[in-house]
Design an enzyme around this catalytic site. Structure first.
Site: not given
Length: 286
Positions: A57-58
């Protein structure tokens, strides 16, 4: 690049200003642009490979992928083992980063920490390791540029407090160091305050003007919460979209624990909202 603009919003009868770093670039926006500022201005022949690690999700992962594509650098990104659902996602930061040329490598969970620690031992002069979240000392320069912009834009506003959420705390730390005359509010979004202080102390001594607002409730990073979606919606109707991973926690802390005029530094990261909104919908929170 021109200075990112300011927007004014009224939330719960309070006046806030928003530094619109989200408008800098679709992928290289917000605090990731500031953190990567030095690397973006580094000659292309300085490196040929960048390595980093973290979650899928970075926002930093996507920003580094976009930067490496522009500079024609190989980008290798390590994560723990992914589920089949994560691997098959067609939207969100992970899918977008892969499309930009990121090479993804999975590590067994039991060996992940040890393997990541070993990455530093095998670097050559053309390979750079960027720690999770874009935490690197070189980020200081980009935050100093941001500080200069804030000083110029604030000459008639008289705002004395800034706010930005924290993963590793890199942005909040270097911003506070560059602007000692301001209070800089932050809140831990990954782990607690002790973890956040540990991450920041690895980069520099935490200054007295950096104020960590401890959440009143324990939140798990990237987990959907109805109160976070409510804050997201309240801000969205004001005409600004914020990310669903970091921003809600920061806004909640500001509304609950502060009362002065604040300039919020928009961290960008809205490219991940499609996948997060799908999770909220799946859990029946929308």
């Amino acid at each position: 690049m021109q200075n990112s603009p300011l927007s004014k919003i009224i939330l719960e009868e309070r006046e806030f200003f928003v530094k619109r770093d989200d408008l800098i670039d679709p992928c290289l926006a917000g605090n990731k642009y500031r953190k990567l500022y030095t690397l973006l201005n580094t000659p292309n022949n300085t490196y040929n490979t960048l390595i980093s690690y973290g979650g899928t999700q970075s926002n930093a992962m996507l920003a580094i992928a976009a930067m490496c594509q522009k500079k024609k650098w190989q980008f290798i990104y390590y994560t723990k083992k992914l589920s089949a659902t994560q691997k098959n996602e067609c939207e969100g930061n992970y899918a977008h980063a892969l499309a930009l040329g990121m090479e993804h490598r999975e590590i067994e969970n039991d060996y992940y920490k040890e393997y990541i620690a070993s990455l530093r031992l095998n670097l050559d002069e053309k390979t750079l390791l960027v720690d999770q979240g874009g935490a690197l000392e070189a980020a200081k320069k980009g935050l100093e540029v941001l500080a200069q912009e804030i000083r110029k834009q604030n000459t008639t506003l008289h705002v004395k407090a800034l706010a930005t959420p924290s993963g590793t705390g890199t942005t909040a730390l270097f911003l506070a160091l560059a602007l000692p005359e301001y209070k800089v509010y932050t809140t831990p979004c990954i782990g607690d305050s002790a973890y956040l202080k540990e991450q920041m102390n690895a980069l520099a001594k935490i200054p007295s003007n950096l104020i960590i607002l401890e959440p009143k409730k324990k939140y798990h990073f990237a987990k959907p919460y109805p109160e976070f979606y409510e804050i997201y919606q309240s801000l969205h109707v004001k005409g600004i979209e914020f990310d669903l991973l970091y921003a809600p926690a920061m806004w909640q802390a500001l509304l609950e624990q502060t009362n002065e005029k604040v300039m919020y530094i928009h961290s960008g990261g809205v490219s991940g909202n499609k996948s997060m909104l799908a999770r909220y919908k799946k859990k029946g929170l929308i």
